[in-house]
Scaffold this motif. Structure first.
Motif, mmCIF file in Angstrom:
data_model
loop_
_atom_site.group_PDB
_atom_site.id
_atom_site.type_symbol
_atom_site.label_atom_id
_atom_site.label_comp_id
_atom_site.label_asym_id
_atom_site.label_seq_id
_atom_site.Cartn_x
_atom_site.Cartn_y
_atom_site.Cartn_z
ATOM 1 N N GLN A 34 0.822 -1.198 0.000
ATOM 2 C CA GLN A 34 0.000 0.000 0.000
ATOM 3 C C GLN A 34 0.854 1.245 0.000
ATOM 4 O O GLN A 34 1.832 1.330 0.746
ATOM 5 C CB GLN A 34 -0.896 -0.002 1.235
ATOM 6 N N ASP A 35 0.506 2.183 -0.843
ATOM 7 C CA ASP A 35 1.244 3.443 -0.855
ATOM 8 C C ASP A 35 0.686 4.342 0.228
ATOM 9 O O ASP A 35 -0.438 4.160 0.681
ATOM 10 C CB ASP A 35 1.061 4.118 -2.210
ATOM 11 N N LYS A 36 1.506 5.338 0.604
ATOM 12 C CA LYS A 36 0.999 6.332 1.551
ATOM 13 C C LYS A 36 -0.158 7.057 0.879
ATOM 14 O O LYS A 36 -0.175 7.198 -0.350
ATOM 15 C CB LYS A 36 2.105 7.327 1.872
ATOM 16 N N PRO A 37 -1.115 7.562 1.664
ATOM 17 C CA PRO A 37 -2.272 8.205 1.030
ATOM 18 C C PRO A 37 -1.881 9.405 0.165
ATOM 19 O O PRO A 37 -2.524 9.690 -0.827
ATOM 20 C CB PRO A 37 -3.141 8.635 2.217
ATOM 21 N N ASP A 38 -0.784 10.102 0.565
ATOM 22 C CA ASP A 38 -0.395 11.276 -0.222
ATOM 23 C C ASP A 38 0.838 10.971 -1.082
ATOM 24 O O ASP A 38 1.681 11.833 -1.306
ATOM 25 C CB ASP A 38 -0.123 12.450 0.716
ATOM 26 N N ALA A 39 0.947 9.702 -1.537
ATOM 27 C CA ALA A 39 2.120 9.295 -2.317
ATOM 28 C C ALA A 39 2.241 10.130 -3.592
ATOM 29 O O ALA A 39 1.242 10.457 -4.229
ATOM 30 C CB ALA A 39 2.015 7.823 -2.673
ATOM 31 N N VAL A 40 3.489 10.463 -3.929
ATOM 32 C CA VAL A 40 3.704 11.356 -5.076
ATOM 33 C C VAL A 40 4.272 10.599 -6.285
ATOM 34 O O VAL A 40 4.753 9.470 -6.160
ATOM 35 C CB VAL A 40 4.666 12.506 -4.698
ATOM 36 N N THR A 41 4.207 11.239 -7.439
ATOM 37 C CA THR A 41 4.763 10.630 -8.660
ATOM 38 C C THR A 41 5.644 11.666 -9.375
ATOM 39 O O THR A 41 5.304 12.146 -10.449
ATOM 40 C CB THR A 41 3.627 10.193 -9.600
ATOM 41 N N PRO A 42 6.792 11.995 -8.746
ATOM 42 C CA PRO A 42 7.626 13.049 -9.332
ATOM 43 C C PRO A 42 8.443 12.539 -10.521
ATOM 44 O O PRO A 42 8.503 11.335 -10.783
ATOM 45 C CB PRO A 42 8.545 13.416 -8.175
ATOM 46 N N ASP A 43 9.070 13.490 -11.181
ATOM 47 C CA ASP A 43 9.968 13.176 -12.277
ATOM 48 C C ASP A 43 11.181 12.430 -11.690
ATOM 49 O O ASP A 43 11.746 12.860 -10.687
ATOM 50 C CB ASP A 43 10.402 14.520 -12.878
ATOM 51 N N LEU A 44 11.545 11.305 -12.285
ATOM 52 C CA LEU A 44 12.647 10.535 -11.683
ATOM 53 C C LEU A 44 13.953 10.706 -12.457
ATOM 54 O O LEU A 44 14.779 9.798 -12.499
ATOM 55 C CB LEU A 44 12.273 9.063 -11.565
ATOM 56 N N LYS A 45 14.110 11.866 -13.034
ATOM 57 C CA LYS A 45 15.336 12.076 -13.816
ATOM 58 C C LYS A 45 16.479 12.634 -12.963
ATOM 59 O O LYS A 45 17.568 12.852 -13.474
ATOM 60 C CB LYS A 45 15.034 13.032 -14.977
ATOM 61 N N GLY A 46 16.225 12.886 -11.682
ATOM 62 C CA GLY A 46 17.247 13.521 -10.838
ATOM 63 C C GLY A 46 18.332 12.579 -10.333
ATOM 64 O O GLY A 46 18.416 11.415 -10.742
ATOM 65 N N ASP A 47 19.149 13.098 -9.421
ATOM 66 C CA ASP A 47 20.230 12.290 -8.830
ATOM 67 C C ASP A 47 19.640 11.258 -7.876
ATOM 68 O O ASP A 47 18.638 11.505 -7.221
ATOM 69 C CB ASP A 47 21.174 13.193 -8.015
ATOM 70 N N ILE A 48 20.334 10.120 -7.799
ATOM 71 C CA ILE A 48 19.898 9.083 -6.853
ATOM 72 C C ILE A 48 20.823 9.159 -5.640
ATOM 73 O O ILE A 48 22.045 9.249 -5.801
ATOM 74 C CB ILE A 48 20.024 7.682 -7.483
ATOM 75 N N GLU A 49 20.226 9.124 -4.456
ATOM 76 C CA GLU A 49 21.098 9.187 -3.281
ATOM 77 C C GLU A 49 20.675 8.184 -2.214
ATOM 78 O O GLU A 49 19.500 8.096 -1.848
ATOM 79 C CB GLU A 49 21.083 10.609 -2.703
ATOM 80 N N PHE A 50 21.633 7.387 -1.764
ATOM 81 C CA PHE A 50 21.417 6.476 -0.635
ATOM 82 C C PHE A 50 22.003 7.166 0.586
ATOM 83 O O PHE A 50 23.167 7.551 0.567
ATOM 84 C CB PHE A 50 22.149 5.141 -0.864
ATOM 85 N N GLU A 51 21.198 7.343 1.626
ATOM 86 C CA GLU A 51 21.704 8.038 2.821
ATOM 87 C C GLU A 51 21.643 7.114 4.031
ATOM 88 O O GLU A 51 20.569 6.759 4.477
ATOM 89 C CB GLU A 51 20.844 9.282 3.104
ATOM 90 N N HIS A 52 22.775 6.713 4.506
ATOM 91 C CA HIS A 52 22.907 5.858 5.700
ATOM 92 C C HIS A 52 21.935 4.671 5.671
ATOM 93 O O HIS A 52 21.179 4.454 6.621
ATOM 94 C CB HIS A 52 22.682 6.685 6.979
ATOM 95 N N VAL A 53 21.982 3.942 4.586
ATOM 96 C CA VAL A 53 21.051 2.825 4.438
ATOM 97 C C VAL A 53 21.581 1.565 5.131
ATOM 98 O O VAL A 53 22.713 1.131 4.875
ATOM 99 C CB VAL A 53 20.770 2.536 2.944
ATOM 100 N N SER A 54 20.775 1.021 6.024
ATOM 101 C CA SER A 54 21.101 -0.277 6.643
ATOM 102 C C SER A 54 19.903 -1.180 6.400
ATOM 103 O O SER A 54 18.761 -0.716 6.400
ATOM 104 C CB SER A 54 21.295 -0.122 8.145
#
Ligand SMILES: Nc1ncnc2c1ncn2[C@@H]1O[C@H](COP(=O)(O)OP(=O)(O)OP(=O)(O)O)[C@@H](O)[C@H]1O
Ligand SMILES: [Mg+2]
Length: 614
Positions: A352-372
């Motif tokens: 289930q997506d969040k109720p206010d889930a967004v669909t932005p343009d995905l052409k930007g930079d990808i960033e992983f921040e402190h992912v465990s």
């Protein structure tokens, strides 16, 4: 092995009853008509013994006629009992008429019941399948395919049979008991008491067996699940079985499980036989007692011969439903097990997506921040942070099990990253705040183990598109360097893949999967070890084609071969779930670390191979 047990802290969506009710949508009306028809059959069945009683006592015998008011008037109007005595065939005709009406209602009962049952099973299958489609990837990883399939087939059938054969007859059974007793009681109260005395005995008896039978059925079902899983695994992995000469081992494993399964059924059969055998004995005793006592009452003048015959008929009508109730109870335990097994699936939470889930343009930079991240308790990724600027090629190298594919599963939202475990953003927006489907539609991914459907190669490549032309398919195939191989097949892009068609080589499969992904034209593309099964030359060729065609896309390349990655703008080296090194090929070579070691090792090996070949 079984599906995991429900470990929900949240309230469950369906109880057993509400789930069956949910499935009954669309078939309720059919079952209702069928129940009404069954009740009509009941009512008609009650009339026949009355006709016989009247015939024996009043028409053949000389007892005074006792009938409800309107019937009495009808008989008087027709010329009284005397008329009936002269025209005995009327009584026979009445019995035939009742039988014809009864047959008509029986026909409607069976027909509408059948229609309801088929509707029910159709709804169950559709709803289950559609729910399973929406369940998270992690759910599919945790549960056995064979067992899921068994739940969608055998358990669905079990519920259908229970609802259509047992549940709908409960109304009929209750009505039959009430009606028989209401006819028996006025005829002879004492004898009715004797007949009724046995009912709780039979009920108690059913209840006792009920719990035993239920346990046995659970065992049987679970063992059937294991058996189907063994068969399914064996058939999908048939090549491995053959390659390692494991046929005997697999045969023995199957036979062993089959034995266990059969033994469970044997035990169940023993209990069922005991249950039905003893049940027969008890009802036999009851009937015998009624016949003996009834005869005594007849002789003593407490009952007429006609009443005796009618009483015995009603008693049989009473005994059948009481026994049937026993059967329904035992079937209920079986169906209860099946409902539980299906309830597990239907209560598993869909993605289930969040109720206010967004669909932005995905052409930007990808960033992983402190992912465990970890699957269960074992930690797979620890504090991983890196950035992929838009439009660049990012290489990931690392030993097996270092967490490379896991990074991509997280990026693609196949697994959701728990809130406290870091963030993954694209163009500054957390992917957790986006619609899951949107993320996947915009990140093309060639999985490490590509799966092709049993359709044509063309269909496999174009599967992500609503409509697609052969030119477009060939264009994608050409970039993936598979067009040449496909056109060599006699049927070209119409060649079937899989069991009924050709078996593609590992490299062809990988390249078909690459072409399929390219059709999506996504701004982000992931190749998880997707060039491992092609030779170095094809590898270079594909990368070259990709580079010239897809200038805009952000490309993530995972590989074990350094040459596949060395031209990437940035290369990340993973080691045991952590980033060991990161930089361009030149930077990493200068660093003299793991990357350099892997590079040197692979180059030396390649030189040795080339030397051997020449
Ligand atoms: N669905 C899963 N459930 C439990 N553990 C898993 C699951 N998938 C992967 N793992 C474990 O997580 C670790 C990392 O796996 P991952 O597939 O990310 O490695 P990888 O770097 O892609 O390896 P490879 O180069 O062999 O593809 C491994 O130890 C693996 O056993
Ligand atoms: Mg991997």
């Amino acid at each position: 092995m079984q599906l995991k047990e429900l470990k929900n802290n949240k309230p469950e969506k369906y109880t057993g009853i509400s789930l069956v009710w949910h499935f009954l949508e669309g078939s309720k009306a059919y079952f209702l008509i069928s129940i009404v028809a069954a009740l009509a059959v009941n009512g008609l069945d009650m009339i026949t013994p009355q006709i016989i009683r009247t015939t024996v006592d009043n028409v053949l015998g000389d007892e005074p006629l006792k009938l409800p008011g309107f019937l009495m008037e009808m008989v008087q109007a027709a010329g009284g009992v005397e008329y009936l005595k002269r025209h005995l065939w009327i009584m026979g005709l009445l019995i035939i008429l009742v039988a014809i009406c009864s047959a008509l209602f029986r026909y409607w009962n069976t027909m509408f019941n059948g229609k309801g049952a088929e509707r029910l099973v159709k709804t169950m299958r559709n709803r289950l399948f559609s729910h399973i489609q929406r369940l998270p990837f992690s759910w599919h990883m945790e549960n056995q395919t064979g067992d899921i399939i068994q739940r969608c087939t055998s358990d669905v059938d079990m519920i259908k049979n229970f609802v259509s054969e047992q549940l709908t007859s409960v109304f009929r059974i209750v009505m039959m008991i009430i009606l028989s007793l209401s006819f028996m009681f006025p005829m002879n109260a004492k004898l009715t008491m004797v007949a009724v005395f046995f009912a709780p005995v039979i009920f108690g008896y059913s209840a006792y067996f009920h719990s035993k039978i239920r346990d046995r059925f659970t065992e049987c079902d679970e063992n059937e699940g294991v058996l189907s899983t063994i068969a399914q695994e064996n058939l999908t992995g048939i090549r491995v079985v053959r390659a390692f000469g494991r046929e005997k081992y697999e045969k023995d494993r199957f036979e062993k499980q089959n034995n266990i399964y059969t033994n469970e059924w044997m035990k169940l059969c023993r209990i069922l036989s005991l249950f039905w055998g003893t049940g027969d004995l008890i009802s036999g005793l009851q009937i015998m007692l009624i016949v003996v006592l009834g005869s005594v009452f007849c002789v003593q003048g407490e009952m007429t011969a006609g009443e005796f015959i009618a009483f015995v008929s009603y008693n049989t009508m009473l005994i059948w439903p009481v026994r049937q109730l026993g059967r329904t109870i035992s079937e209920m335990s079986k169906a209860g097990v099946s409902v539980e097994r299906i309830r597990y699936i239907m209560n598993s939470e869909a993605e289930q997506d969040k109720p206010d889930a967004v669909t932005p343009d995905l052409k930007g930079d990808i960033e992983f921040e402190h992912v465990s991240f970890g699957y269960g308790d074992a930690k797979v990724l620890s504090d991983v942070s890196f950035k992929i600027p838009r439009g660049t090629t990012f290489g990931i190298l690392g030993s097996t099990g270092s967490g490379k594919s896991t990074l991509m599963y997280l990026l693609n939202r196949l697994y959701d990253l728990p809130k406290e475990n870091g963030r993954i953003t694209i163009g500054g927006v957390d992917i957790a705040d986006m619609k899951g489907e949107w993320v996947r539609r915009n990140i093309g991914m060639v999985l490490q183990e590509p799966f092709l459907f049993s359709r044509t190669i063309g269909e496999n490549i174009g599967i992500t598109q609503e409509s697609v032309s052969l030119t477009q398919i060939r264009e994608a195939a050409a970039i993936a360097c598979v067009d040449g191989a496909v056109t060599e097949f006699a049927k070209g892009y119409d060649t079937l893949v899989g069991e009924r068609g050709v078996t593609l080589s590992g490299g062809q499969k990988q390249r078909t999967a690459i072409a399929r992904m390219l059709m999506q034209k996504t701004p982000i593309m992931v190749f998880d070890d997707s060039l491992s099964a092609v030779d170095a030359q094809t590898d270079a060729q594909i990368r070259q084609a990709l580079k010239s065609k897809l200038k805009e896309a952000t490309v993530i390349l995972i590989a074990h071969r350094v040459t596949t990655l060395m031209q990437a703008d940035c290369i990340m080296v993973m080691d045991k779930g952590r980033i060991a090194e990161m930089g361009s090929h030149t930077e990493l070579m200068e660093k003299n670390g793991i990357y350099r070691r892997i590079y040197d090792m692979q180059m030396t090996l390649e030189e040795e191979v080339t030397a051997d070949e020449s």
